[in-house]
Design a protein around this motif. Structure first.
Motif, short mmCIF file in Angstrom:
data_model
loop_
_atom_site.label_atom_id
_atom_site.label_comp_id
_atom_site.label_asym_id
_atom_site.label_seq_id
_atom_site.Cartn_x
_atom_site.Cartn_y
_atom_site.Cartn_z
N ILE A 1 -1.49 6.16 5.78
CA ILE A 1 -0.29 5.46 5.35
C ILE A 1 0.76 5.46 6.46
O ILE A 1 1.44 4.47 6.70
CB ILE A 1 0.25 6.08 4.04
N ILE B 1 0.84 -1.20 0.00
CA ILE B 1 0.00 0.00 0.00
C ILE B 1 0.87 1.25 0.00
O ILE B 1 0.63 2.19 -0.77
CB ILE B 1 -0.96 0.00 1.21
N VAL B 2 1.86 1.27 0.85
CA VAL B 2 2.74 2.44 0.95
C VAL B 2 3.48 2.67 -0.37
O VAL B 2 3.51 3.79 -0.88
CB VAL B 2 3.72 2.28 2.13
N LEU C 1 -2.31 12.75 -2.96
CA LEU C 1 -2.66 12.20 -1.65
C LEU C 1 -3.06 13.36 -0.75
O LEU C 1 -2.32 14.33 -0.61
CB LEU C 1 -1.46 11.46 -1.05
N ALA D 1 1.12 3.81 -3.19
CA ALA D 1 0.74 5.21 -3.02
C ALA D 1 1.86 6.13 -3.48
O ALA D 1 1.61 7.15 -4.16
CB ALA D 1 0.39 5.49 -1.55
N CYS D 2 3.09 5.78 -3.17
CA CYS D 2 4.24 6.60 -3.62
C CYS D 2 4.40 6.54 -5.14
O CYS D 2 4.65 7.57 -5.78
CB CYS D 2 5.52 6.12 -2.93
N ILE E 1 -0.14 2.79 8.87
CA ILE E 1 0.23 1.47 8.35
C ILE E 1 1.71 1.20 8.61
O ILE E 1 2.09 0.13 9.08
CB ILE E 1 -0.10 1.37 6.85
#
Length: 111
Positions: A92, A69-70, A84, A73-74, A95
């Motif tokens: 994030i 996920i991290v 974002l 997203a990046c 997480i």
């Protein structure tokens, strides 16, 4: 670094590349990104299976999905121009904090 963590990192990288290829495939209408999806996810699941030799499935999955996920997203921000907002960034960060807590304080992972 224990080998199961190396396998897990390779699985995360394969998964993030595969997810990025999904975006690039334009709903599977482009051949090469579509093939990359299949190859990358096959690699991800192969390395996850190797990780499961020494790591419990719940811990492995939490780390795999959280790190994925991290990274996605990046990548979405840097490559695809996806923005974002503050709640997304805070989520994030939580997480990541969860992954740190698991690795520093949990006795269920083998170090």
């Amino acid at each position: 670094m224990p080998v199961h963590y190396i396998y897990l990192m390779i699985a995360v990288i394969c998964e993030t590349l595969g997810t990025s290829a999904i975006q690039a495939s334009q709903q599977f209408t482009r051949l090469w990104p579509s093939l990359a999806v299949v190859v990358c996810f096959a690699g991800a699941f192969w390395f996850l299976s190797l990780t499961l030799r020494t790591m419990p499935v719940g811990i492995m999955y939490a780390m795999w999905s959280g790190l994925g996920i991290v990274l996605i997203a990046c990548i979405g921000y840097a490559v695809f121009g996806q923005k974002l907002d503050l709640p997304a960034i805070l989520g994030i960060a939580l997480i990541l904090a969860g992954i740190v807590v698991i690795n520093l304080f949990s006795t269920t992972t083998r170090h």
